[in-house]
Design an enzyme around this catalytic site. Structure first.
Site, PDB file in Angstrom:
ATOM      1  N   GLN A  90       0.845  -1.199   0.000  1.00  0.00           N
ATOM      2  CA  GLN A  90       0.000   0.000   0.000  1.00  0.00           C
ATOM      3  C   GLN A  90       0.882   1.252   0.000  1.00  0.00           C
ATOM      4  OE1 GLN A  90      -3.546  -0.636   2.920  1.00  0.00           O
ATOM      5  NE2 GLN A  90      -1.888  -1.957   3.649  1.00  0.00           N
ATOM      6  N   ASN A  91       2.200   1.039   0.140  1.00  0.00           N
ATOM      7  CA  ASN A  91       3.131   2.157   0.269  1.00  0.00           C
ATOM      8  C   ASN A  91       3.522   2.707  -1.096  1.00  0.00           C
ATOM      9  OD1 ASN A  91       3.050   1.490   2.974  1.00  0.00           O
ATOM     10  ND2 ASN A  91       4.944   0.301   2.906  1.00  0.00           N
ATOM     11  N   CYS A 108       4.513  15.714 -23.165  1.00  0.00           N
ATOM     12  CA  CYS A 108       3.653  16.580 -24.005  1.00  0.00           C
ATOM     13  C   CYS A 108       3.842  18.056 -23.702  1.00  0.00           C
ATOM     14  CB  CYS A 108       2.184  16.179 -23.826  1.00  0.00           C
ATOM     15  SG  CYS A 108       1.482  16.708 -22.246  1.00  0.00           S
ATOM     16  N   ASN A 158       2.670  -7.111  13.175  1.00  0.00           N
ATOM     17  CA  ASN A 158       2.345  -5.697  13.355  1.00  0.00           C
ATOM     18  C   ASN A 158       2.792  -5.220  14.727  1.00  0.00           C
ATOM     19  OD1 ASN A 158       1.032  -3.850  11.472  1.00  0.00           O
ATOM     20  ND2 ASN A 158      -0.348  -3.393  13.195  1.00  0.00           N
ATOM     21  N   LEU A 159       3.006  -3.885  14.816  1.00  0.00           N
ATOM     22  CA  LEU A 159       3.431  -3.355  16.124  1.00  0.00           C
ATOM     23  C   LEU A 159       2.281  -3.396  17.124  1.00  0.00           C
ATOM     24  CD1 LEU A 159       5.957  -2.037  17.372  1.00  0.00           C
ATOM     25  CD2 LEU A 159       4.964   0.185  16.881  1.00  0.00           C
ATOM     26  N   HIS A 209      -1.585   1.204  -4.354  1.00  0.00           N
ATOM     27  CA  HIS A 209      -2.012   2.601  -4.170  1.00  0.00           C
ATOM     28  C   HIS A 209      -1.065   3.573  -4.846  1.00  0.00           C
ATOM     29  CE1 HIS A 209      -4.529   1.395  -0.433  1.00  0.00           C
ATOM     30  NE2 HIS A 209      -5.150   1.139  -1.574  1.00  0.00           N
ATOM     31  N   ALA A 253       8.560  -4.576  12.836  1.00  0.00           N
ATOM     32  CA  ALA A 253       8.761  -5.359  11.605  1.00  0.00           C
ATOM     33  C   ALA A 253      10.227  -5.753  11.427  1.00  0.00           C
ATOM     34  CB  ALA A 253       8.288  -4.534  10.409  1.00  0.00           C
TER      35      ALA A 253
HETATM   36  C1  BV8 Z   1     -12.032   2.261  -3.420  1.00  0.00           C
HETATM   37  C2  BV8 Z   1      -2.602   6.858  -1.248  1.00  0.00           C
HETATM   38  C3  BV8 Z   1     -13.659   1.426  -4.950  1.00  0.00           C
HETATM   39  C4  BV8 Z   1      -1.161   7.094  -1.479  1.00  0.00           C
HETATM   40  C5  BV8 Z   1      -4.093   5.725   0.222  1.00  0.00           C
HETATM   41  C6  BV8 Z   1     -16.707   2.909   4.330  1.00  0.00           C
HETATM   42  C7  BV8 Z   1     -16.429   1.588   4.602  1.00  0.00           C
HETATM   43  C8  BV8 Z   1     -15.493   0.884   3.851  1.00  0.00           C
HETATM   44  C9  BV8 Z   1     -14.812   1.502   2.813  1.00  0.00           C
HETATM   45  C10 BV8 Z   1     -15.078   2.816   2.561  1.00  0.00           C
HETATM   46  C11 BV8 Z   1     -16.018   3.530   3.306  1.00  0.00           C
HETATM   47  N1  BV8 Z   1     -16.062   4.787   2.817  1.00  0.00           N
HETATM   48  C12 BV8 Z   1     -15.170   4.902   1.782  1.00  0.00           C
HETATM   49  C13 BV8 Z   1     -14.591   3.708   1.604  1.00  0.00           C
HETATM   50  C14 BV8 Z   1     -13.588   3.368   0.623  1.00  0.00           C
HETATM   51  C15 BV8 Z   1     -12.236   3.936   1.003  1.00  0.00           C
HETATM   52  C16 BV8 Z   1     -11.860   3.590   2.432  1.00  0.00           C
HETATM   53  O1  BV8 Z   1     -11.468   2.483   2.725  1.00  0.00           O
HETATM   54  N2  BV8 Z   1     -11.973   4.598   3.324  1.00  0.00           N
HETATM   55  C17 BV8 Z   1     -11.610   4.388   4.721  1.00  0.00           C
HETATM   56  C18 BV8 Z   1     -11.109   5.715   5.303  1.00  0.00           C
HETATM   57  C19 BV8 Z   1     -12.829   3.853   5.457  1.00  0.00           C
HETATM   58  N3  BV8 Z   1     -11.303   3.305   0.104  1.00  0.00           N
HETATM   59  C20 BV8 Z   1     -11.072   3.847  -1.110  1.00  0.00           C
HETATM   60  O2  BV8 Z   1     -11.561   4.889  -1.485  1.00  0.00           O
HETATM   61  C21 BV8 Z   1     -10.204   3.025  -2.045  1.00  0.00           C
HETATM   62  N4  BV8 Z   1     -10.856   2.918  -3.309  1.00  0.00           N
HETATM   63  O3  BV8 Z   1     -12.628   1.803  -2.481  1.00  0.00           O
HETATM   64  O4  BV8 Z   1     -12.494   2.205  -4.724  1.00  0.00           O
HETATM   65  C22 BV8 Z   1     -13.256  -0.001  -5.072  1.00  0.00           C
HETATM   66  C23 BV8 Z   1     -13.645  -0.936  -4.099  1.00  0.00           C
HETATM   67  C24 BV8 Z   1     -13.262  -2.266  -4.242  1.00  0.00           C
HETATM   68  C25 BV8 Z   1     -12.505  -2.661  -5.332  1.00  0.00           C
HETATM   69  C26 BV8 Z   1     -12.117  -1.707  -6.255  1.00  0.00           C
HETATM   70  C27 BV8 Z   1     -12.480  -0.375  -6.129  1.00  0.00           C
HETATM   71  C28 BV8 Z   1      -8.873   3.694  -2.274  1.00  0.00           C
HETATM   72  C29 BV8 Z   1      -8.104   3.765  -0.978  1.00  0.00           C
HETATM   73  C30 BV8 Z   1      -6.682   4.255  -1.240  1.00  0.00           C
HETATM   74  C31 BV8 Z   1      -6.430   5.524  -0.483  1.00  0.00           C
HETATM   75  N5  BV8 Z   1      -5.035   5.916  -0.676  1.00  0.00           N
HETATM   76  N6  BV8 Z   1      -2.842   6.066  -0.048  1.00  0.00           N
HETATM   77  C32 BV8 Z   1      -0.570   7.812  -0.321  1.00  0.00           C
HETATM   78  O5  BV8 Z   1      -0.887   8.999  -0.130  1.00  0.00           O
HETATM   79  O6  BV8 Z   1       0.242   7.168   0.374  1.00  0.00           O
HETATM   80  S1  BV8 Z   1      -4.486   5.054   1.706  1.00  0.00           S
HETATM   81  C33 BV8 Z   1      -3.190   4.983   2.799  1.00  0.00           C
HETATM   82  O7  BV8 Z   1      -3.702   4.674   4.109  1.00  0.00           O
HETATM   83  C34 BV8 Z   1      -2.247   3.836   2.537  1.00  0.00           C
HETATM   84  O8  BV8 Z   1      -2.032   3.631   1.184  1.00  0.00           O
HETATM   85  C35 BV8 Z   1      -2.908   2.654   3.195  1.00  0.00           C
HETATM   86  O9  BV8 Z   1      -3.707   1.942   2.275  1.00  0.00           O
HETATM   87  C36 BV8 Z   1      -3.850   3.274   4.181  1.00  0.00           C
HETATM   88  C37 BV8 Z   1      -3.614   2.762   5.583  1.00  0.00           C
HETATM   89  O10 BV8 Z   1      -2.333   3.040   5.897  1.00  0.00           O
HETATM   90  P1  BV8 Z   1      -1.356   1.908   6.520  1.00  0.00           P
HETATM   91  O11 BV8 Z   1      -0.393   1.543   5.457  1.00  0.00           O
HETATM   92  O12 BV8 Z   1      -2.109   0.808   7.164  1.00  0.00           O
HETATM   93  O13 BV8 Z   1      -0.622   2.777   7.605  1.00  0.00           O
HETATM   94  P2  BV8 Z   1      -1.220   3.243   9.003  1.00  0.00           P
HETATM   95  O14 BV8 Z   1      -0.415   4.421   9.433  1.00  0.00           O
HETATM   96  O15 BV8 Z   1      -2.714   3.365   8.921  1.00  0.00           O
HETATM   97  O16 BV8 Z   1      -0.906   2.009   9.949  1.00  0.00           O
HETATM   98  C38 BV8 Z   1       0.434   1.679  10.208  1.00  0.00           C
HETATM   99  C39 BV8 Z   1       0.412   0.366  10.934  1.00  0.00           C
HETATM  100  O17 BV8 Z   1       1.763  -0.075  11.115  1.00  0.00           O
HETATM  101  C40 BV8 Z   1      -0.209   0.463  12.319  1.00  0.00           C
HETATM  102  O18 BV8 Z   1      -1.052  -0.654  12.522  1.00  0.00           O
HETATM  103  C41 BV8 Z   1       1.000   0.410  13.263  1.00  0.00           C
HETATM  104  O19 BV8 Z   1       0.702  -0.256  14.476  1.00  0.00           O
HETATM  105  C42 BV8 Z   1       1.968  -0.405  12.452  1.00  0.00           C
HETATM  106  N7  BV8 Z   1       3.370  -0.097  12.731  1.00  0.00           N
HETATM  107  C43 BV8 Z   1       3.922   1.110  13.035  1.00  0.00           C
HETATM  108  N8  BV8 Z   1       5.262   0.956  13.214  1.00  0.00           N
HETATM  109  C44 BV8 Z   1       5.547  -0.339  12.993  1.00  0.00           C
HETATM  110  C45 BV8 Z   1       4.353  -1.026  12.684  1.00  0.00           C
HETATM  111  N9  BV8 Z   1       4.308  -2.342  12.426  1.00  0.00           N
HETATM  112  C46 BV8 Z   1       5.474  -3.020  12.468  1.00  0.00           C
HETATM  113  N10 BV8 Z   1       6.665  -2.438  12.763  1.00  0.00           N
HETATM  114  C47 BV8 Z   1       6.727  -1.113  13.036  1.00  0.00           C
HETATM  115  N11 BV8 Z   1       7.917  -0.557  13.331  1.00  0.00           N
END
Ligand code: BV8
Length: 240
Positions: free
Chosen positions: A100-101, A147, A209-210, A118, A227
């Site tokens: 997802q990164n 372009c 996961n952390l 993503h 990780a």
């Molecule tokens: C879509 C862009 C249709 C690039 C990102 C209601 C219910 C369900 C879904 C929805 C809803 N309303 C809207 C939706 C859909 C929506 C969605 O899910 N919204 C959420 C807010 C509810 N999704 C979309 O719109 C997607 N498109 O649905 O299209 C469709 C459906 C099905 C099939 C086809 C099409 C598009 C979503 C993409 C959004 N773009 N990124 C960028 O800017 O980077 S999202 C972004 O946040 C990331 O890409 C990633 O996907 C997301 C979550 O981030 P994480 O990677 O999990 O990071 P986070 O900080 O959250 O967590 C870090 C984790 O690591 C923690 O758990 C932590 O404990 C852990 N950690 C920390 N340190 C460590 C560690 N683990 C190990 N070691 C460590 N040291």
């Protein structure tokens, strides 16, 4: 691991946290990207935000692209690259790393097959559709190398946009014997639903996961820790 042939791995921001790249939500990044200049990432990473305030969105990605360029892979990326090289060597084995990164730390560690569902730090010309590596700030509205139009946007999937290569991901999940989720909060769909898809399709599921993610209950096993420690240990297990 005799009965495991095909593995699908999903990584999130947590796999890059120990490389110094902020996570979006808690547990890894200091302030995290979840709240950027007092905006929630869900409100900045959208086509509507880009239409309404392109400078804000371009600044968000310029800052992140610059931050990524100065960081290096950590032992988790390196262990996954080792698995990428070694696992498929045995007959009938498959491996797909879905991230997802938008950072390129998996590639820089040596992983060959990385699927950025993503997007990446590349530029995408909304005038001619050309895409390619990009390092300079987009805030200055540079001309598209193809372009000449000043119509570049980050080649990322915003909320409301279709993630990349979903068919390929679901095909891999349907073949998977093991689904491993690393460093993701399970907050964003459809990525957060892959564990359920994998489980329903017959795969075993493991979370590294952390902290417990929103989808933890769906995993057969959850290992909690950084990780950089959990991933090398798991790869050693797989390659034993
Ligand atoms: C879509 C862009 C249709 C690039 C990102 C209601 C219910 C369900 C879904 C929805 C809803 N309303 C809207 C939706 C859909 C929506 C969605 O899910 N919204 C959420 C807010 C509810 N999704 C979309 O719109 C997607 N498109 O649905 O299209 C469709 C459906 C099905 C099939 C086809 C099409 C598009 C979503 C993409 C959004 N773009 N990124 C960028 O800017 O980077 S999202 C972004 O946040 C990331 O890409 C990633 O996907 C997301 C979550 O981030 P994480 O990677 O999990 O990071 P986070 O900080 O959250 O967590 C870090 C984790 O690591 C923690 O758990 C932590 O404990 C852990 N950690 C920390 N340190 C460590 C560690 N683990 C190990 N070691 C460590 N040291």
């Amino acid at each position: 691991m005799a009965d495991i042939r095909n593995i699908v791995i999903l990584t999130g921001a947590g796999v890059s946290a120990e490389s110094g790249i902020d996570t979006f939500r808690g547990g890894g990044g200091q302030n995290g990207m979840g709240l950027w200049e007092k905006h929630r990432v869900e409100d900045v990473a959208t086509p509507e935000a880009f239409a309404r305030d392109p400078d804000l969105v371009l600044r968000f990605y310029d800052m992140r692209r610059a931050a990524i360029a100065s960081k290096r892979p950590n032992p988790a990326h390196e262990a996954l690259a080792r698995l990428d090289a070694e696992w498929p060597k045995k007959q009938g084995r498959g491996l797909l790393l879905v991230t997802q990164n938008i950072d390129d730390l998996h590639e820089r560690a040596g992983s060959a097959r990385v699927l950025h569902m993503h997007g990446t730090t590349d530029a995408w010309c909304t005038a001619c559709d050309a895409r390619g590596a990009w390092l300079a700030p987009m805030m200055e509205r540079p001309a598209c190398p193809e372009c000449g139009a000043s119509a570049l946007r980050p080649d990322v999937v915003w909320f409301g946009e279709m993630p990349y290569e979903m068919e390929r991901i679901y095909a891999a999940l349907s073949e998977a014997d093991l689904f491993v989720s690393i460093g993701t909060s399970g907050a964003v769909y459809p990525a957060a639903g892959f564990v359920r898809d994998a489980r329903e399709l017959g795969a075993r599921t493991l979370e590294l996961n952390l902290a417990r993610s929103e989808g933890s209950a769906w995993f057969d096993e959850t290992r909690l820790g950084p990780a950089s420690e959990l991933v090398p240990a798991w790869v050693d297990e797989m390659l034993r």
